[in-house]
Design a protein around this motif. Structure first.
Motif, PDB file in Angstrom:
ATOM      1  N   ALA A 177      -7.362  -9.274   5.396  1.00  0.00           N
ATOM      2  CA  ALA A 177      -8.069  -8.066   5.820  1.00  0.00           C
ATOM      3  C   ALA A 177      -7.917  -7.833   7.319  1.00  0.00           C
ATOM      4  O   ALA A 177      -7.894  -6.703   7.792  1.00  0.00           O
ATOM      5  N   ARG A 194      -5.594  -5.212   9.418  1.00  0.00           N
ATOM      6  CA  ARG A 194      -5.828  -3.775   9.582  1.00  0.00           C
ATOM      7  C   ARG A 194      -5.741  -3.399  11.057  1.00  0.00           C
ATOM      8  O   ARG A 194      -6.213  -4.124  11.926  1.00  0.00           O
ATOM      9  N   LYS A 195      -5.177  -2.250  11.328  1.00  0.00           N
ATOM     10  CA  LYS A 195      -4.939  -1.823  12.713  1.00  0.00           C
ATOM     11  C   LYS A 195      -6.232  -1.764  13.516  1.00  0.00           C
ATOM     12  O   LYS A 195      -6.287  -2.196  14.668  1.00  0.00           O
ATOM     13  N   CYS A 200      -8.788  -3.473  13.370  1.00  0.00           N
ATOM     14  CA  CYS A 200      -9.397  -4.778  13.652  1.00  0.00           C
ATOM     15  C   CYS A 200      -8.664  -5.539  14.764  1.00  0.00           C
ATOM     16  O   CYS A 200      -9.231  -6.470  15.355  1.00  0.00           O
ATOM     17  N   GLY A 216     -11.526  -9.523   9.915  1.00  0.00           N
ATOM     18  CA  GLY A 216     -11.524  -8.223   9.259  1.00  0.00           C
ATOM     19  C   GLY A 216     -12.721  -7.970   8.373  1.00  0.00           C
ATOM     20  O   GLY A 216     -12.894  -6.875   7.849  1.00  0.00           O
ATOM     21  N   ASN A 249     -13.481  -6.962   2.727  1.00  0.00           N
ATOM     22  CA  ASN A 249     -12.473  -6.006   2.304  1.00  0.00           C
ATOM     23  C   ASN A 249     -13.022  -5.026   1.266  1.00  0.00           C
ATOM     24  O   ASN A 249     -12.655  -3.854   1.238  1.00  0.00           O
ATOM     25  N   TYR A 276     -14.827  -2.344   3.049  1.00  0.00           N
ATOM     26  CA  TYR A 276     -13.861  -1.464   3.697  1.00  0.00           C
ATOM     27  C   TYR A 276     -13.233  -0.499   2.702  1.00  0.00           C
ATOM     28  O   TYR A 276     -13.098   0.697   2.969  1.00  0.00           O
TER      29      TYR A 276
END
Length: 242
Positions: free
Chosen positions: A198, A201-202, A204, A215, A218, A221
């Motif tokens: 997780a 992710r950009k 994070c 992250g 999930n 999210y």
């Protein structure tokens, strides 16, 4: 074991010790007295007594050397009630090292029940300030070493199985058959178990808390909820107090 505690009695505790090898139980509280009874809404319990009976069951577990982590479920509507629960826990279990608690912010509720980032920090700060005997194990959230995995979802071989035999890579997906990765009657092997980190992710990557949560959740999210773990808010609140 994760449980609401409603069926725990001495007979169940004996089975936990002698047959199930259980040494730790997580029990959730959504408020004190009336708030707890309203939210749990048990059909076979005396709602006027159930809150106090639950505290007694926690005492029974601890006396049988089964550790209890109390999860305090928090949203915008029950903050004051949760603080009352924390006070009751402090009063009843101040010298009991088998009992601790931690705050958890609810997901899946309407926008009107969600707390802002600042509100979350404020709630945790109030809990810490009232936590004179350290029933919140703060040191657990302040360790220096980064996590190796965020949660079940990131751990190869960590699975949950529902009553239909469906296999999930996340315990929050239990009962949602469309999310199952296999079934116990199929040819499931660890070689087929691929988990996405997780934390890749950009959004994070630039977060200072990434080493603490990788992250976060999930499932939250994916459902457009805040994925951040409670560690973030405990650290922020603790630093604010200092």
């Amino acid at each position: 074991m994760i449980s609401n505690g409603s069926k725990i009695d001495q007979d169940v505790i004996s089975k936990m010790k002698s047959k199930w090898n259980i040494n730790s139980v997580q029990i959730t509280f959504d408020g004190s007295c009336d708030e707890y009874a309203t939210r749990k809404s048990y059909i076979d319990q005396d709602n006027k007594k159930i809150y106090y009976e639950m505290l007694q069951r926690i005492k029974m577990l601890s006396e049988n050397e089964i550790a209890v982590q109390i999860r305090l479920n928090i949203d915008k509507k029950n903050i004051e009630s949760i603080l009352e629960v924390a006070n009751d826990i402090q009063y009843l279990f101040a010298d009991n090292n088998m009992v601790s608690y931690y705050p958890a912010f609810l997901t899946g509720s309407g926008d009107e029940d969600k707390l802002s980032e600042n509100e979350k920090v404020k709630v945790v700060k109030n809990l810490l300030l009232d936590d004179k005997n350290k029933k919140i194990p703060v040191s657990r959230y302040l360790y220096k070493r980064p996590k190796a995995g965020a949660c079940f979802y990131n751990q190869i071989g960590a699975i949950s199985i529902d009553t239909a035999g469906n296999i999930y890579n996340c315990e929050r997906k239990l009962g949602r058959s469309e999310c199952a990765i296999s079934n116990i009657y199929d040819d499931y092997t660890l070689e087929n178990d691929i988990r996405e980190l997780a934390g890749t992710r950009k959004e994070c990557q630039d977060c200072v808390f990434l080493p603490k949560c990788l992250g976060g959740c999930n499932d939250a999210y994916e459902n457009k909820e805040c994925p951040c773990f409670i560690d973030k808010y405990i650290i922020k609140a603790y630093l604010d107090i200092l």
